[in-house]
Motif scaffolding. Structure first.
Motif, PDB file in Angstrom:
ATOM      1  N   ASP A 117      -2.268   3.391  -0.037  1.00 59.42           N
ATOM      2  CA  ASP A 117      -2.465   4.010   1.276  1.00 59.42           C
ATOM      3  C   ASP A 117      -2.798   5.484   1.029  1.00 59.42           C
ATOM      4  O   ASP A 117      -1.983   6.223   0.471  1.00 59.42           O
ATOM      5  N   THR A 118      -3.974   5.905   1.434  1.00 58.59           N
ATOM      6  CA  THR A 118      -4.420   7.269   1.117  1.00 58.59           C
ATOM      7  C   THR A 118      -3.640   8.343   1.876  1.00 58.59           C
ATOM      8  O   THR A 118      -3.479   9.452   1.375  1.00 58.59           O
ATOM      9  N   ASP A 119      -3.141   8.032   3.056  1.00 63.49           N
ATOM     10  CA  ASP A 119      -2.314   9.005   3.780  1.00 63.49           C
ATOM     11  C   ASP A 119      -0.993   9.240   3.047  1.00 63.49           C
ATOM     12  O   ASP A 119      -0.542  10.377   2.900  1.00 63.49           O
ATOM     13  N   GLY A 153       0.689   3.978  -2.834  1.00 63.92           N
ATOM     14  CA  GLY A 153       0.362   5.334  -2.408  1.00 63.92           C
ATOM     15  C   GLY A 153       1.326   6.369  -2.965  1.00 63.92           C
ATOM     16  O   GLY A 153       0.908   7.462  -3.369  1.00 63.92           O
ATOM     17  N   PRO A 159       0.795  -1.221   0.000  1.00 65.13           N
ATOM     18  CA  PRO A 159       0.000   0.000   0.000  1.00 65.13           C
ATOM     19  C   PRO A 159       0.834   1.281   0.000  1.00 65.13           C
ATOM     20  O   PRO A 159       0.434   2.286  -0.583  1.00 65.13           O
ATOM     21  N   ARG A 160       2.002   1.236   0.613  1.00 64.16           N
ATOM     22  CA  ARG A 160       2.859   2.426   0.652  1.00 64.16           C
ATOM     23  C   ARG A 160       3.400   2.753  -0.735  1.00 64.16           C
ATOM     24  O   ARG A 160       3.359   3.905  -1.184  1.00 64.16           O
TER      25      ARG A 160
END
Length: 93
Positions: A77-79, A44, A40-41
């Motif tokens: 990852d949305t952040d 992202g 996810p990172r």
């Protein structure tokens, strides 16, 4: 010298771009992206680069929002995406 992560990001952006331009179905595009990585990172970072470019200049980077959406659908990852988008937007503005 490119790091392994940079090569993954380039591959993700390339696959997302080809999918957008070919108007590939979302599920097919997402499956292709997930073959590259499910991290996810990393997803992202790739999504944020595309999103930030689109936010800075939506005419020049007209397809980048669609690429970011595909990367999001693949599990970005949305952040991480939002932080990367802000950094890219700042560099391009």
């Amino acid at each position: 010298m490119a790091t392994a992560e940079n090569l993954l990001i380039a591959a993700l952006c390339g696959v997302a771009g080809r999918a957008v331009h070919a108007k590939a179905p979302c599920d097919v595009a997402v499956a292709e992206l997930r073959k590259i990585t499910t991290d996810p990172r990393v997803l992202g970072i790739a999504a944020g680069g595309e999103l930030g470019a689109w936010q800075a200049n939506p005419v020049r980077y007209w397809s980048a929002k669609d690429k970011a959406d595909l990367l999001d659908a693949a599990g970005a990852d949305t952040d991480v995406r939002d932080a990367e988008a802000a950094a890219v937007r700042a560099r391009l503005s």
